[in-house]
Structures are given as C-alpha cells and as structure tokens.
Design a protein around this motif. Structure first.
Motif, PDB file in Angstrom:
ATOM      1  N   SER A  58       0.871  -1.176   0.000  1.00 17.38           N
ATOM      2  CA  SER A  58       0.000   0.000   0.000  1.00 17.38           C
ATOM      3  C   SER A  58       0.906   1.223   0.000  1.00 17.38           C
ATOM      4  N   LEU A  59       0.415   2.283  -0.589  1.00 20.89           N
ATOM      5  CA  LEU A  59       1.196   3.500  -0.713  1.00 20.89           C
ATOM      6  C   LEU A  59       0.297   4.687  -0.428  1.00 20.89           C
ATOM      7  N   VAL A  60       0.791   5.640   0.351  1.00 22.87           N
ATOM      8  CA  VAL A  60       0.052   6.862   0.641  1.00 22.87           C
ATOM      9  C   VAL A  60       0.816   8.023   0.011  1.00 22.87           C
ATOM     10  N   ILE A  61       0.142   8.718  -0.888  1.00 21.26           N
ATOM     11  CA  ILE A  61       0.733   9.896  -1.528  1.00 21.26           C
ATOM     12  C   ILE A  61      -0.206  11.063  -1.274  1.00 21.26           C
ATOM     13  N   VAL A  65      -4.659   6.961  -0.571  1.00 23.33           N
ATOM     14  CA  VAL A  65      -4.167   5.603  -0.343  1.00 23.33           C
ATOM     15  C   VAL A  65      -4.347   4.771  -1.607  1.00 23.33           C
ATOM     16  N   TYR A  66      -3.266   4.124  -2.022  1.00 17.70           N
ATOM     17  CA  TYR A  66      -3.296   3.202  -3.155  1.00 17.70           C
ATOM     18  C   TYR A  66      -2.940   1.820  -2.618  1.00 17.70           C
ATOM     19  N   VAL A  67      -3.829   0.867  -2.816  1.00 12.28           N
ATOM     20  CA  VAL A  67      -3.601  -0.489  -2.322  1.00 12.28           C
ATOM     21  C   VAL A  67      -3.259  -1.387  -3.500  1.00 12.28           C
ATOM     22  N   GLY A  68      -2.234  -2.184  -3.314  1.00 15.01           N
ATOM     23  CA  GLY A  68      -1.831  -3.126  -4.352  1.00 15.01           C
ATOM     24  C   GLY A  68      -0.669  -2.595  -5.171  1.00 15.01           C
ATOM     25  N   SER A  69      -0.056  -3.496  -5.872  1.00 14.47           N
ATOM     26  CA  SER A  69       1.064  -3.086  -6.713  1.00 14.47           C
ATOM     27  C   SER A  69       0.539  -2.410  -7.972  1.00 14.47           C
ATOM     28  N   MET A  70       1.401  -1.635  -8.582  1.00 16.20           N
ATOM     29  CA  MET A  70       1.022  -0.978  -9.830  1.00 16.20           C
ATOM     30  C   MET A  70       2.261  -0.844 -10.705  1.00 16.20           C
ATOM     31  N   PRO A  71       2.063  -0.775 -11.994  1.00 14.04           N
ATOM     32  CA  PRO A  71       3.197  -0.603 -12.896  1.00 14.04           C
ATOM     33  C   PRO A  71       3.919   0.715 -12.612  1.00 14.04           C
ATOM     34  N   TYR A  72       5.191   0.737 -12.896  1.00 14.05           N
ATOM     35  CA  TYR A  72       6.032   1.914 -12.641  1.00 14.05           C
ATOM     36  C   TYR A  72       5.447   3.178 -13.262  1.00 14.05           C
ATOM     37  N   LYS A  73       5.012   3.103 -14.512  1.00  7.76           N
ATOM     38  CA  LYS A  73       4.502   4.297 -15.198  1.00  7.76           C
ATOM     39  C   LYS A  73       3.255   4.841 -14.501  1.00  7.76           C
TER      40      LYS A  73
END
Length: 91
Positions: A58-61, A65-73
């Motif tokens: 998970s990532l907080v920007i 909140v974004y949960v899960g992996s995501m492509p680099y782009k």
C-alpha cells in the motif's frame, strides 16, 4: 531465500540469511533493535491504522491511499499528479 523466510515450519535464521546477502549482521541486529527503528515502525503502523490499510503493498501519496502493486509508469503518473497538486496549492 524467500522460502527460508516464509517457511512457517522453521525459525528464521537472520544471521545465515544476512550472511548470504553480504549484510553486516551485527549492524543489522543493532539497527533493528534501535529506538529510531521502533519509532519509525510505530509511526508507520499508526499511519496504516488511521487510513484503514490492511494490505501490502500500500502507498500513501498526499493522503491518497493506493492499495496493491502498480506498474512503474502508473506510479510515476500518480506521484507527478500529487506534486502538481501540491505545487498549485502553494500559489
């Protein structure tokens, strides 16, 4: 290596794993048990709890909140968008 870490039938041998990874076990052990690491982990846990984050990755920007992996782009575009929003709010 991953199997050694996640094999629940055996105890993790951090010293052996750190040796295989060419890590300084004494420094790793000292750092892991430091108050600084404890404070950082507690802060991260508090952040996760306050955002109802129950999954990794998970990532907080900027409070989103974004949960899960995501492509680099995709990640890069989200970071750029967050940066743009912050920059616009300063003006």
């Amino acid at each position: 290596m991953v199997n050694e870490i996640y094999d629940s039938s055996s105890q993790i041998d951090v010293k052996s794993i750190s040796s295989k990874l060419n890590l300084d076990y004494e420094k790793l052990h000292k750092d892991f048990n430091s108050k600084e690491v404890e404070r950082t982990l507690l802060s991260e846990i508090e952040l996760a709890n306050s955002n109802n984050i129950t999954a990794t990755p998970s990532l907080v920007i900027n409070d989103v909140v974004y949960v899960g992996s995501m492509p680099y782009k995709e990640l890069l575009s989200k970071v750029k968008l967050a940066h743009k929003r912050v920059k616009n709010n300063k003006n």
